[in-house]
Structure formats: C-alpha cells, structure tokens
Write a protein that holds these residues in place. Structure first.
Motif, PDB file in Angstrom:
ATOM      1  N   TRP A  37      38.045  64.282 -32.204  1.00 53.67           N
ATOM      2  CA  TRP A  37      37.903  63.616 -30.619  1.00 53.67           C
ATOM      3  C   TRP A  37      38.536  64.409 -29.725  1.00 53.67           C
ATOM      4  O   TRP A  37      38.667  64.657 -28.537  1.00 53.67           O
ATOM      5  N   LEU A  38      40.577  65.078 -30.188  1.00 55.88           N
ATOM      6  CA  LEU A  38      40.825  65.444 -29.280  1.00 55.88           C
ATOM      7  C   LEU A  38      40.335  66.676 -29.503  1.00 55.88           C
ATOM      8  O   LEU A  38      40.881  67.503 -28.392  1.00 55.88           O
ATOM      9  N   LEU A  39      39.820  67.938 -30.419  1.00 53.05           N
ATOM     10  CA  LEU A  39      39.242  68.910 -29.483  1.00 53.05           C
ATOM     11  C   LEU A  39      38.373  69.111 -28.956  1.00 53.05           C
ATOM     12  O   LEU A  39      38.583  69.919 -28.394  1.00 53.05           O
ATOM     13  N   LEU A  40      36.923  67.903 -29.162  1.00 49.90           N
ATOM     14  CA  LEU A  40      36.230  67.963 -28.526  1.00 49.90           C
ATOM     15  C   LEU A  40      36.033  67.343 -27.172  1.00 49.90           C
ATOM     16  O   LEU A  40      35.155  67.347 -25.932  1.00 49.90           O
ATOM     17  N   GLY A  41      37.792  66.622 -26.905  1.00 58.25           N
ATOM     18  CA  GLY A  41      37.361  65.888 -25.385  1.00 58.25           C
ATOM     19  C   GLY A  41      36.165  64.306 -25.485  1.00 58.25           C
ATOM     20  O   GLY A  41      36.127  64.546 -24.047  1.00 58.25           O
ATOM     21  N   SER A  42      35.709  64.121 -26.588  1.00 52.69           N
ATOM     22  CA  SER A  42      34.484  63.423 -26.697  1.00 52.69           C
ATOM     23  C   SER A  42      34.751  61.922 -26.439  1.00 52.69           C
ATOM     24  O   SER A  42      34.011  60.717 -26.786  1.00 52.69           O
ATOM     25  N   ASN A  43      36.644  62.004 -26.702  1.00 53.92           N
ATOM     26  CA  ASN A  43      37.285  59.895 -26.330  1.00 53.92           C
ATOM     27  C   ASN A  43      37.873  60.381 -25.699  1.00 53.92           C
ATOM     28  O   ASN A  43      39.173  60.549 -25.971  1.00 53.92           O
TER      29      ASN A  43
ATOM     30  N   LEU B 136      41.237  45.969 -32.338  1.00 47.04           N
ATOM     31  CA  LEU B 136      41.486  46.864 -33.326  1.00 47.04           C
ATOM     32  C   LEU B 136      40.742  47.431 -33.806  1.00 47.04           C
ATOM     33  O   LEU B 136      40.126  47.727 -34.091  1.00 47.04           O
ATOM     34  N   HIS B 137      41.671  49.374 -33.396  1.00 46.75           N
ATOM     35  CA  HIS B 137      40.567  50.061 -33.712  1.00 46.75           C
ATOM     36  C   HIS B 137      41.140  51.337 -35.114  1.00 46.75           C
ATOM     37  O   HIS B 137      43.043  51.744 -34.560  1.00 46.75           O
ATOM     38  N   VAL B 138      40.916  51.751 -35.789  1.00 46.02           N
ATOM     39  CA  VAL B 138      41.138  51.831 -37.103  1.00 46.02           C
ATOM     40  C   VAL B 138      40.730  53.396 -37.144  1.00 46.02           C
ATOM     41  O   VAL B 138      39.241  53.180 -37.453  1.00 46.02           O
ATOM     42  N   VAL B 139      40.996  54.145 -36.856  1.00 48.98           N
ATOM     43  CA  VAL B 139      40.731  55.828 -36.664  1.00 48.98           C
ATOM     44  C   VAL B 139      41.159  57.354 -38.036  1.00 48.98           C
ATOM     45  O   VAL B 139      42.307  56.845 -38.608  1.00 48.98           O
ATOM     46  N   SER B 140      40.325  57.259 -38.610  1.00 50.33           N
ATOM     47  CA  SER B 140      41.242  58.277 -39.650  1.00 50.33           C
ATOM     48  C   SER B 140      41.981  59.594 -38.638  1.00 50.33           C
ATOM     49  O   SER B 140      41.207  60.289 -37.726  1.00 50.33           O
ATOM     50  N   GLU B 141      42.273  60.293 -39.065  1.00 52.99           N
ATOM     51  CA  GLU B 141      43.155  61.636 -39.091  1.00 52.99           C
ATOM     52  C   GLU B 141      42.232  62.382 -38.537  1.00 52.99           C
ATOM     53  O   GLU B 141      41.829  63.373 -37.495  1.00 52.99           O
ATOM     54  N   LYS B 142      41.295  63.152 -38.894  1.00 51.60           N
ATOM     55  CA  LYS B 142      39.984  64.100 -39.265  1.00 51.60           C
ATOM     56  C   LYS B 142      39.834  63.478 -37.677  1.00 51.60           C
ATOM     57  O   LYS B 142      39.055  63.968 -36.894  1.00 51.60           O
ATOM     58  N   GLN B 143      38.785  62.548 -37.845  1.00 51.22           N
ATOM     59  CA  GLN B 143      38.462  61.156 -36.804  1.00 51.22           C
ATOM     60  C   GLN B 143      39.146  61.900 -34.741  1.00 51.22           C
ATOM     61  O   GLN B 143      38.841  62.122 -34.443  1.00 51.22           O
ATOM     62  N   LEU B 144      40.041  61.302 -35.447  1.00 52.57           N
ATOM     63  CA  LEU B 144      41.155  61.062 -34.001  1.00 52.57           C
ATOM     64  C   LEU B 144      40.552  63.075 -33.947  1.00 52.57           C
ATOM     65  O   LEU B 144      41.155  63.444 -32.685  1.00 52.57           O
TER      66      LEU B 144
ATOM     67  N   VAL C 260      36.332  55.461 -38.185  1.00 53.67           N
ATOM     68  CA  VAL C 260      36.241  54.378 -37.419  1.00 53.67           C
ATOM     69  C   VAL C 260      35.945  53.362 -38.231  1.00 53.67           C
ATOM     70  O   VAL C 260      35.385  52.725 -37.979  1.00 53.67           O
ATOM     71  N   GLN C 261      36.329  52.042 -37.400  1.00 51.11           N
ATOM     72  CA  GLN C 261      36.562  50.722 -37.970  1.00 51.11           C
ATOM     73  C   GLN C 261      36.898  49.842 -37.000  1.00 51.11           C
ATOM     74  O   GLN C 261      38.088  50.145 -36.827  1.00 51.11           O
ATOM     75  N   ILE C 262      36.333  48.802 -35.894  1.00 54.35           N
ATOM     76  CA  ILE C 262      36.197  48.961 -34.790  1.00 54.35           C
ATOM     77  C   ILE C 262      37.005  47.396 -35.210  1.00 54.35           C
ATOM     78  O   ILE C 262      35.350  46.375 -35.622  1.00 54.35           O
ATOM     79  N   LYS C 263      37.686  46.248 -35.187  1.00 59.49           N
ATOM     80  CA  LYS C 263      37.635  44.700 -34.990  1.00 59.49           C
ATOM     81  C   LYS C 263      38.420  44.266 -33.596  1.00 59.49           C
ATOM     82  O   LYS C 263      39.132  44.421 -32.947  1.00 59.49           O
ATOM     83  N   HIS C 264      37.606  42.578 -32.824  1.00 54.97           N
ATOM     84  CA  HIS C 264      37.709  42.046 -32.151  1.00 54.97           C
ATOM     85  C   HIS C 264      38.321  40.546 -32.287  1.00 54.97           C
ATOM     86  O   HIS C 264      37.983  39.774 -33.641  1.00 54.97           O
ATOM     87  N   TYR C 265      39.465  40.264 -32.019  1.00 60.31           N
ATOM     88  CA  TYR C 265      39.833  39.150 -32.078  1.00 60.31           C
ATOM     89  C   TYR C 265      40.234  38.259 -30.716  1.00 60.31           C
ATOM     90  O   TYR C 265      40.042  39.016 -29.727  1.00 60.31           O
ATOM     91  N   HIS C 266      40.131  36.956 -30.397  1.00 65.89           N
ATOM     92  CA  HIS C 266      39.957  36.391 -29.834  1.00 65.89           C
ATOM     93  C   HIS C 266      41.258  34.919 -30.328  1.00 65.89           C
ATOM     94  O   HIS C 266      41.382  34.232 -30.960  1.00 65.89           O
ATOM     95  N   TYR C 267      42.165  34.497 -29.474  1.00 65.00           N
ATOM     96  CA  TYR C 267      43.470  33.601 -29.240  1.00 65.00           C
ATOM     97  C   TYR C 267      44.164  33.161 -27.804  1.00 65.00           C
ATOM     98  O   TYR C 267      44.553  33.988 -27.201  1.00 65.00           O
ATOM     99  N   ASN C 268      44.312  32.123 -27.777  1.00 71.26           N
ATOM    100  CA  ASN C 268      44.332  31.686 -26.355  1.00 71.26           C
ATOM    101  C   ASN C 268      44.617  31.909 -24.829  1.00 71.26           C
ATOM    102  O   ASN C 268      45.238  32.595 -25.010  1.00 71.26           O
ATOM    103  N   ASN C 269      42.791  31.926 -25.022  1.00 67.88           N
ATOM    104  CA  ASN C 269      42.209  33.242 -23.618  1.00 67.88           C
ATOM    105  C   ASN C 269      42.454  34.639 -23.216  1.00 67.88           C
ATOM    106  O   ASN C 269      42.383  34.415 -22.373  1.00 67.88           O
ATOM    107  N   SER C 270      42.995  34.541 -24.570  1.00 64.49           N
ATOM    108  CA  SER C 270      43.004  35.891 -24.677  1.00 64.49           C
ATOM    109  C   SER C 270      42.799  36.789 -25.540  1.00 64.49           C
ATOM    110  O   SER C 270      42.196  36.114 -27.042  1.00 64.49           O
ATOM    111  N   LYS C 271      41.988  38.341 -25.620  1.00 61.99           N
ATOM    112  CA  LYS C 271      41.437  38.696 -26.616  1.00 61.99           C
ATOM    113  C   LYS C 271      42.114  40.427 -26.869  1.00 61.99           C
ATOM    114  O   LYS C 271      42.463  41.050 -26.406  1.00 61.99           O
TER     115      LYS C 271
END
Length: 288
Positions: free
Chosen positions: A77-83, A66-74, A52-63
């Motif tokens: 999560w779907l199997l265990l219901g942990s996200n 970005l979540h980049v997730v591997s297929e294995k991790q996804l 999992v890689q997560i990046k946050h952005y800010h622009y014109n009072n908006s935020k």
C-alpha cells in the motif's frame, strides 16, 4: 468503548507476530478518516494467511473497526499509494503497542520519504496521469465531452498527487488543500475546470491547451523510473518490460505510457524479424 477494545488489542499485543497497534479516533473535521467509525484499531502483523482482516464492533451507541494487516500488504500500500487512509492512520493515530520501535521507525521513514520509494511512486502516478489524459483527449476528439470531463478531472488529480510527491510529501486525503500550497498553478487549472461558466467544450479545450505543456515538462522526471530500467538493456519486448519486478506495478497503464513516450521521442521502436514474411516483433529501446 476504549475499555472494551483494550481486551481485544491487549490479547494481540501479547502475540509475537504483532509488530504494532495504532488507535485512530474519529475527528469531526476529518470524518472520512475513520469511515464514520468512532475508533479504528490498526494492527500490523508480521504475516497472516489473509493479508487483510477487518472486524466491526458496536457498543453503547459507538462503533469501532479493527483492521489486522500483514506487513507485506502494508508495504505494498505504501509503495503503490493505493490506500491513502493508511498513511494518515500511521501519521495521526496513537501508538498503543510498538514492538522494537517498529512503528516509530516506520513513521520516520514516511517523514523522510526515501528517494527510491519516491521515484517508483512518481512513475506510477505519472503513468496514471498519462492514461487519464490520453483517454480524455480521445473522448474530447470524438465529441464525448462528459466522458472527457470525467477523465480530465482524474488526470488533474494525478497531476496534483505527482506534484506533491515531487516535493517530497505523501499525498493525503485532502490533496487539493495540499497542492494549493505547493503548486497553485495546478489548483487554478482544477478550479477553472469545475467553476468556469464557459461551456464544457470550451472549458476542456482551454484545459488541454494549458495542461499539455505542464504534463510534458514533467515527462523526464515522471518517466525516469521506467527509463532508467530500460537503459539496462539494449532492447526490450513488451512482455519483458511488463513482467519486470518493479514495472509490474504499472499494470494496465504501462502500454499507453510507452506509446506516449514514443510520441514524445523518449523511446523508439525496434523491428525484430519473425518467421513470418513481412511480420516483425515490436521491441523498445531508449531513444538515442
């Protein structure tokens, strides 16, 4: 904001490793969906060094996030219901890029909720339910009512999620809204626990009486995944069960689940001699 983000996801879409990109926008009725961010971009990739890689952005009072997730991790999560957020993102997000209809196929699989995946999820949820219920009962017997209350609230939450899964749905963030429609008896138990004007001791006492049968009646279904695996051998050591490729996901809840199933006559213990006199290995088998 979207124009700024387009340059980010278009670059990702051009990479062969990218399977799909989804955009989730903030909904004031579901503020928790995006963790208060205006936009969430979910990018699923075939593989990457960090799952999992997560990046946050800010622009014109908006935020934006970005979540980049591997297929294995996804898939985990779907199997265990942990996200649970990830399921709603997949359901409600707008598909921006979909390589070989990967996301459309995934959405169809989520809607169909295959029996195999449902069976494992049921087992994991039942194990969590038993852990919380047994710990809550223990605290209640010791007179630690606030600790018992905390565990029983969690056990009811797992009972609600279990009911939703049994009915062929994925539990959402708004579990109690779901279960109120699917199984109002569980919702009523929860409501009586949190809203009753009785003393906390009396509320817990009544809930234990009401929920004991409700939990026991689900044991055959809730434990069927574990029981079906145990049936494949005459007897098992605890380590053999715990390290099984499917049972390993039960984690710390496995031990107390097995003890509960012994108590309810689904599993029996088998003594196996050791080199020490009067000391036996404790093995487990399905009750005949």
């Amino acid at each position: 904001m979207e124009d700024i983000l387009r340059s980010i996801y278009q670059e990702r879409a051009s990479q062969k490793n990218t399977l799909g990109i989804i955009q989730v926008e903030k909904d004031h009725k579901k503020n928790a969906l995006t963790d208060t961010f205006h936009i969430v971009l979910l990018i699923i990739v075939k593989e990457q060094q960090n799952p999992v890689q997560i990046k946050h952005y800010h622009y014109n009072n908006s935020k934006a996030a970005l979540h980049v997730v591997s297929e294995k991790q996804l898939n985990e999560w779907l199997l265990l219901g942990s996200n649970r957020k990830i399921v709603e993102w997949l359901y409600e997000g707008r598909i921006l890029f979909d390589r070989n209809e990967y996301l459309e196929s995934l959405r169809k699989e989520l809607r169909d909720f295959p029996f195999y995946g449902r069976k494992i999820k049921t087992g994991l949820e039942f194990a969590k339910l038993i852990r919380r219920y047994m710990d809550g009962r223990s605290f209640f017997q010791m007179g630690h009512y606030l600790d018992a209350y905390n565990h029983i609230i969690h056990s009811l939450h797992h009972l609600a999620r279990l009911s939703i899964i049994e009915n062929g749905y994925h539990p959402e963030l708004t579990v109690w809204s779901q279960v109120k429609q699917i199984e109002p008896e569980i919702y009523k138990l929860y409501e009586e626990l949190v809203k009753s004007e009785e003393s906390i001791e009396k509320r817990l006492e009544l809930l234990f009486l009401a929920s004991e049968f409700m939990i026991y009646s689900r044991t055959s279904v809730g434990a069927s995944h574990l029981i079906d695996i145990l049936k494949t051998k005459e007897k098992w050591s605890f380590d053999e069960i715990a390290t099984h490729e499917e049972i390993i996901h039960y984690g710390v809840d496995l031990s107390i689940l097995i003890e509960y199933l012994i108590e309810k006559d689904f599993i029996q213990t088998v003594d196996v001699e050791t080199k020490g006199i009067g000391i036996y290995h404790r093995y487990y088998k399905i009750k005949e």
